[in-house]
Design a protein around this motif. Structure first.
Motif, short mmCIF file in Angstrom:
data_model
loop_
_atom_site.label_atom_id
_atom_site.label_comp_id
_atom_site.label_asym_id
_atom_site.label_seq_id
_atom_site.Cartn_x
_atom_site.Cartn_y
_atom_site.Cartn_z
N LEU A 23 -4.59 20.90 -3.74
CA LEU A 23 -3.49 21.13 -2.81
C LEU A 23 -2.20 20.60 -3.43
N ARG A 24 -1.18 21.45 -3.49
CA ARG A 24 0.07 21.09 -4.15
C ARG A 24 1.11 20.64 -3.14
N ALA A 25 1.81 19.57 -3.46
CA ALA A 25 2.81 19.00 -2.56
C ALA A 25 4.13 19.76 -2.65
N ALA A 26 4.82 19.85 -1.51
CA ALA A 26 6.17 20.42 -1.47
C ALA A 26 6.87 19.90 -0.23
N GLY B 29 15.99 20.58 10.69
CA GLY B 29 16.66 19.30 10.45
C GLY B 29 15.76 18.21 9.96
N PHE B 30 14.45 18.47 9.89
CA PHE B 30 13.48 17.50 9.37
C PHE B 30 13.07 17.88 7.94
N SER B 31 12.66 16.89 7.18
CA SER B 31 12.08 17.13 5.86
C SER B 31 10.59 16.87 5.97
N LEU B 32 9.79 17.94 6.01
CA LEU B 32 8.36 17.82 6.24
C LEU B 32 7.60 17.85 4.92
N LEU B 33 6.61 16.99 4.80
CA LEU B 33 5.73 17.03 3.63
C LEU B 33 4.62 18.05 3.86
N SER B 34 4.42 18.92 2.89
CA SER B 34 3.32 19.88 2.96
C SER B 34 2.45 19.76 1.72
N PHE C 71 0.83 -1.20 0.00
CA PHE C 71 0.00 0.00 0.00
C PHE C 71 0.87 1.25 0.00
N ASP C 72 0.66 2.11 -0.97
CA ASP C 72 1.45 3.31 -1.16
C ASP C 72 0.80 4.46 -0.40
N ARG C 73 1.27 4.69 0.83
CA ARG C 73 0.65 5.73 1.66
C ARG C 73 0.91 7.13 1.10
N ALA C 74 2.10 7.34 0.54
CA ALA C 74 2.40 8.65 -0.05
C ALA C 74 1.55 8.89 -1.29
N GLY C 75 1.39 7.87 -2.11
CA GLY C 75 0.55 8.01 -3.30
C GLY C 75 -0.90 8.26 -2.94
N ALA C 76 -1.37 7.60 -1.88
CA ALA C 76 -2.75 7.82 -1.43
C ALA C 76 -2.93 9.26 -0.97
N ALA C 77 -1.94 9.81 -0.26
CA ALA C 77 -2.02 11.20 0.19
C ALA C 77 -2.06 12.16 -0.99
N ASP C 78 -1.24 11.90 -2.00
CA ASP C 78 -1.26 12.73 -3.20
C ASP C 78 -2.64 12.74 -3.85
#
Length: 284
Positions: A43-46, A52-57, A28-35
């Motif tokens: 809503l555009r991803a960035a 020090g963290f890489s946050l998904l927005s 199951f692709d959790r990132a793909g599901a969020a997209d």
């Protein structure tokens, strides 16, 4: 003989079905599901490098001169079982993102929590402490607050789901531009919650209840689920008591909501409704 053959075929089919279903869950692709969820509301991803963290927005900023409503995700898949920590806290069903999608306001920003939706190659700072004992640590709050600053907001409305509610309150205590705070099944006092469930205290985390009095004059709406057995209503009640005044703080019960279900439909009505202090209270 034919009856035995049919049974063997049926058994083989059932085994194959279970194998396919198990493989589907594993893949199951959790990132793909969020997209996919985010795309339904433009809503555009960035990626946001912060603390020090890489946050998904995900964001939709249509009117840069107006306030931004910031949605902060819940704790995600922090634990696989009661005693086994997950290797990836990315939510299987991102309720915080679904709430953001239901908000049709002009400026919407969604932030995943540190270590959720890790970038390719991973996030070097991440370890399991950041989705267990240190999920509300000082460095987490600093990183989330700085990520919001990166969008140059002209006023902020903060929304947090579950543990994201704790982060929303802790972030609010560090800002002077917060218009209001909304939480959905928010963990507003993890010490009370952990005692209730008889689990280990989060000694590495800040506790939002400790800043409740500082935020007492900020308009707030805290939604609790009538069927939520995870973040029970007494947690929000403890927060309001520590605030010392309820003039600007409302707890609203959504009767049929559990911790993970029953929020989206009422949220469509609540998302942009104004929150005001009652007589005797005043906004900060």
């Amino acid at each position: 003989m034919m009856g035995l053959l049919r049974k063997r075929i049926l058994r083989a089919s059932l085994v194959a079905s279970v194998a396919i279903a198990t493989g589907a869950c594993a893949a199951f692709d959790r990132a793909g599901a969020a997209d996919s969820i985010a795309s339904t509301a433009q809503l555009r991803a960035a990626r946001v490098a912060s603390g020090g963290f890489s946050l998904l927005s995900y964001s939709r900023i249509s009117d840069p001169a107006s306030p931004i409503t910031v949605y902060i995700e819940g704790d995600g898949l922090a634990w696989r079982t009661r005693t086994e920590v997950s290797i990836d806290p990315t939510p299987t069903d991102p309720i915080g993102l679904r709430l953001a999608v239901a908000d049709r306001g002009s400026n919407v920003l969604y932030l995943a929590r540190p270590c959720q939706y890790p970038p390719a190659g991973g996030d070097p700072r991440c370890n399991a402490a950041y989705w267990t004992d240190r999920r509300f640590a000082e460095e987490v709050v600093v990183a989330m607050n700085a990520a919001i600053d990166g969008f140059a907001p002209r006023g902020v409305r903060l929304v947090g789901y579950s543990g994201g509610g704790a982060v929303a309150v802790l972030v609010a205590a560090r800002r002077t531009d917060v218009i209001d705070i909304r939480t959905v099944a928010g963990n507003l006092d993890h010490a009370t919650l952990n005692r209730h469930h008889g689990v280990t205290p989060q000694r590495g985390s800040l506790n939002p209840v400790d800043v409740a009095a500082r935020l007492a004059r900020v308009p707030q709406l805290h939604l609790v689920g009538g069927r939520d057995s995870i973040v029970v209503p007494l947690v929000a009640e403890s927060y309001v008591r520590r605030a010392g005044s309820g003039d600007c703080i409302e707890i609203r019960r959504i009767e049929n909501a559990t911790h993970g279900d029953g929020w989206i439909e009422p949220w469509q009505r609540i998302a942009t409704a104004p929150i005001q202090c009652r007589a005797g209270g005043s906004a900060r």
